[in-house]
Design an enzyme around this catalytic site. Sequence first.
Site, PDB file in Angstrom:
ATOM      1  N   LYS A  17       0.865  -1.184   0.000  1.00  0.00           N
ATOM      2  CA  LYS A  17       0.000   0.000   0.000  1.00  0.00           C
ATOM      3  C   LYS A  17       0.900   1.232   0.000  1.00  0.00           C
ATOM      4  O   LYS A  17       2.103   1.124   0.222  1.00  0.00           O
ATOM      5  CB  LYS A  17      -0.855   0.038   1.272  1.00  0.00           C
ATOM      6  N   GLU A  30       2.399   9.170   4.836  1.00  0.00           N
ATOM      7  CA  GLU A  30       1.583  10.259   5.378  1.00  0.00           C
ATOM      8  C   GLU A  30       0.928   9.875   6.697  1.00  0.00           C
ATOM      9  O   GLU A  30       0.536  10.736   7.478  1.00  0.00           O
ATOM     10  CB  GLU A  30       0.493  10.654   4.380  1.00  0.00           C
TER      11      GLU A  30
END
Lengths: 278, 152, 757
Positions: free
Chosen positions: C701, C705
């Site tokens: 993935k 952040e």
Amino acid sequence: MSMSPFELHRPDDLLSAVRLLEKYGDDAVLHMGGTELLLLMKLGFAQPGHLIDGKRIADLKRLEVADDRLTIGAGVTHRRIERHRDIAHMMPALVSLEKAVANIRVRNAGTLGGNLCFAEPHSDPATLLAALDATVDLVGPQGGRTLPLREFLIGAFATALAPAEIMTRITVPLPRVGARVGYHRLALKERPTVAAAVVLDDRRCEVWIGALTAKPLPVPEAAAVLASSAGRDVTAAAEATRAAVLAVDAGEGDDYRAQLASVMVRRAVADAQPRLAL
Amino acid sequence: METEFTLNGHAEVVDAPDHELLIDTLRARMRLTGTKRSCDVEICGACTVLRDGQAISACTTLTADVDGADVVTVEGLADGDELHPVQQAFVDHSAAQCGFCTPGMVMSVVALCLEYPDADEERIKEYLSSTLCRCTGYVKIIEAAQQALEQM
Amino acid sequence: MGPNEAGQRRQRKDIIDKVTGRARYTSDLEVPGMAFARLVRSKVAHGAIRNIDTSAALALPGVVCVVTAKDFEHLDMYYGESVLDQPFLSVDRVRYIGEPFAGVVAETQEIADRAAELVRLEVEELPILENAAAAMHAETLIHPERPADPELANVCSRSVFEYGDVDRALAEAVYVHEATYTFPAVYHYAMEPHAYLAEWTSAGLDMWAGTQQPHKVRADLARIFGVPHNQVRVRVPYVGGGYGSKGQAKYEPVTAAMALVAQRPVRLVNSINESFHTVIRHAAVVTMRTGIGADGRIIARDSQVVYDTGAYADKGPRVARKGAYRSAGPYSIPNSRAVGIAVYSNRVPAGAFRGFSTPQVVWAGESAVDEIARHLKMSPLEYRKRFLTERGEPFLGDDAPMDADLPQGLQLAADAIGWDQPRPPGRGRGVGSGVKDGGGGAARVEAEVHLHRDGSVEVVASTIELGQGPQTAYAQIAADGLRARFEDVRVRAVDTWGQRFDPGTNASRSTISVGSAVYDAACQVYAQVCDAAEQVMGTSQDLRLDGPDVVAGGQRKPFVEVLAEVRRLQPDWLGSVSAIGVQDTTKGDGPLGYSSSFYEVGHSAVEVEVDPETGVLTLVKCASVADVGFAINPEGCEGQDEGSTVMGLGHTLYEELEFNGPELINPSLVDYRVPRAEDLPHDFHTILLENRDGPGPFGSKGAGEGGTLGIAPAVANALEDATGVRIRDLPLTPERVWRALRAHEEAQQLNIAEDRS
């Protein structure tokens, strides 16, 4: 950020430096480590046409440690003081203070004299040296004179330095052996927010607050409390400090700054270490 | 004004205006662009170089003020393809991301190793707090400094 | 076949350049004949331009040209991501302090700097709208040409997401929690300031830019200068940090415009002060009403988020839209209404910043959930675990199903700080979880892999090396697709000329989108090699590339010989076997117009200590869990998460852009404090959760952040745990904490006094 052009002069002795400063008057400024001056010049706040480099003047770089005093040439770097074994032994508060000044690069280049002559209200050394009642030697066209640092510092970025005068050395009288000296500061940003310096001696105590006011602020009420209680009544000293800060500072956030000052005083007392013999 | 100094082991003579800053001499005049300009107010440490073994900010140092000095920039650390132990430690720990702070950070760790060969983690953190990194969160830089201290 | 290279520790491809100082950034570049530029910036916050006097600057020896909007009346000077409201030089108004209204080009940087100080701007001052709160109710309009909002003034955009019946659910709730949370404007401080180099040649415009979105920049430049895309070349060397600040066009148009007038290559490198005045993170005010059902479940949420987008839209509309959308996460809430409003003001424009509006709403949401759990006398950890969106459950009404085990990740973070251990006196613990729908949707991207005759591999992919490590990760991915050696793979720097499209290096999207395209291309090349090997060697069993050789079925043969034989090539053929890989994620019709490609998950757990005398809050322990699916480059993933957590610590404890009216008063590292090494807790863990449940190569993935999301509420929640004090405004500065502690103490004493009487 580009600097305006200037001419750099490199006198080898004090007299030549004074003469150069005299010759160029307002258009000249003494240049040592450059950590504050060059920054101002880059920001366009100062545009002198002549920089008189004092780094080749040997007198300015002397550092002497005696039983009763430190004599520090105005051109001695922060880092030299920070790493000086005898000073660390006799006056650990001065060393821990120097360790906190700006950052390593600034301390490697910047000088104690430069720091004091710049008279930035957030100066760390000014607060402790004022508490210790250091004196500064000045040499100018009319000869030399000695001033207490407390009188030398006039306000924010303002000193008693006369035109063409040069600070040559700082004399720090040491309290008697066994007296305790402490310095504690809190820096919420790059520069200290509040600092406190204390000197605890049988006969006399000093409490000074730094960074809050244009120049270091003495708190004689707190000093008196400490002197009369042999340094024990810290709570009363802290409260006296709070009252003193509230009295001079009516701006927003003053109660917080007064709180910090009172806490710094308590911590400076707690941190205070006895001054040892050489 | 002529400034004579040693730069990365070589004798140099630079004839620059008196007001020229070391960072501009290095980057624009000598084309040594490893020394970076970031905050420009001697806080971030991206322009850290060594003058006589001590870390200074090239952004706030006159070129004239390195006259007679021994200056080392990040370009002067490796010996050909042989990395300096500090550089190798950064490689081993992936201690660089965008890399813009890296030259200054490497020079700061070199200065740390010279000054405090026995530095512990607290000392490392205290020392490296003079130099900023916005990518790594410092964790891998601190690990790299620990490795460099062990090896040097 | 499972990954072989991916998942391993590998030396970063860019690191030798970076530790030796050889890495070239745009601000390091020089081309022959280059001139130097400086922009001239407004000292007025809002004014109608009467005159710009450039004569004194032009008279300075060494000045090449001074440009203003008047020089470009024939051009469409406006740019912006979704709203074209920002001219590259002020046209008839200035709208914030720091806005560039002229550009100076000179022979040296020093002359350009000096000349810039000689340009005079004369304006008729207009009323100043110092922030969003003032602008929303003002009569003055900052962009009068923009469509009016039915309720408020100066609205740049308004987005509403609604599902279920919020009003009814709130009416039925047994408890409704309502609070307002504020988040400060903060600055990215990418250490390399914005930097560009432009040159016009007979072939068109050559641009070197520190940008995160070269294809977007190419399109803007082509439109503004009226040239075809094939005459605009954007090259991106190493970039000294982005975090969103280098997205969309920034100063590319003005640099190209100056080069056009100067008729020379022109380099523009901002000072950091100028970059502080370029783009910032949106200050936000989040008002949330949360309705709780009888079983403790959140049955409704009604959020309004007001983002101060400053003088120009930049990415504000998208920030506000996504922030509103995410304000209901990461819990399963059956009824939700979220309104996101971006409001113009006379401040520095706000745009993308790592987390992209999510830190603001997670700050509110995860503070609120903690307050609710405490009100219900439940453990904040257990409460969250019970009601977090479950794996497979549709997210936020009807978006793609949750692809992560959220309770598992949160528990890992809590365990890492010893959540169940006795709490030392004076300390408090807190957690925070954030989920951000990941980027990488809504785009068709491509990448190329070339296998050269000597066995070396070249990957061409339009992902910018901003420090997040695509050059290394893509080399690992390509090596796996090709069964080749990592050291034989090289990933090219980005150049729009001839390279495949990618919307931008942002939104944690690259690995799952471009990375997948790289893998696809590598697999296609591998298939071609297998096909040739079967024909020439009679086998492709366990085929792998070992430098210049093909190894299969126990045989070894130089790749070039295999290929030459199959394709009847001359032995001195110098070509390559190539393929174009594709990743197409344009399908789906989620609430944002497409389905979320993956969910970026960040869990933070902290233990804090508070100095009651000064209000100084110290992080004793900190753990962050990044749910990365599969870590292609584990050290890289850790580094990204460590960096993002520490960056989040910035807005939690230290960072805040301070304004005096419209004027930014701390645009310098002297007064803007970012986290330092000494701020790290001794006990600092980063945990990578790898369930191989992502859409990227090997179940990966996006990452990088998540760490910014949960840290601020985790710290505020820990503060309440330690002291009983709840603070709803960031950053948690010592003064703010001290005042809250004092108010709390006074309130308690008052209560005691009332009890006695």
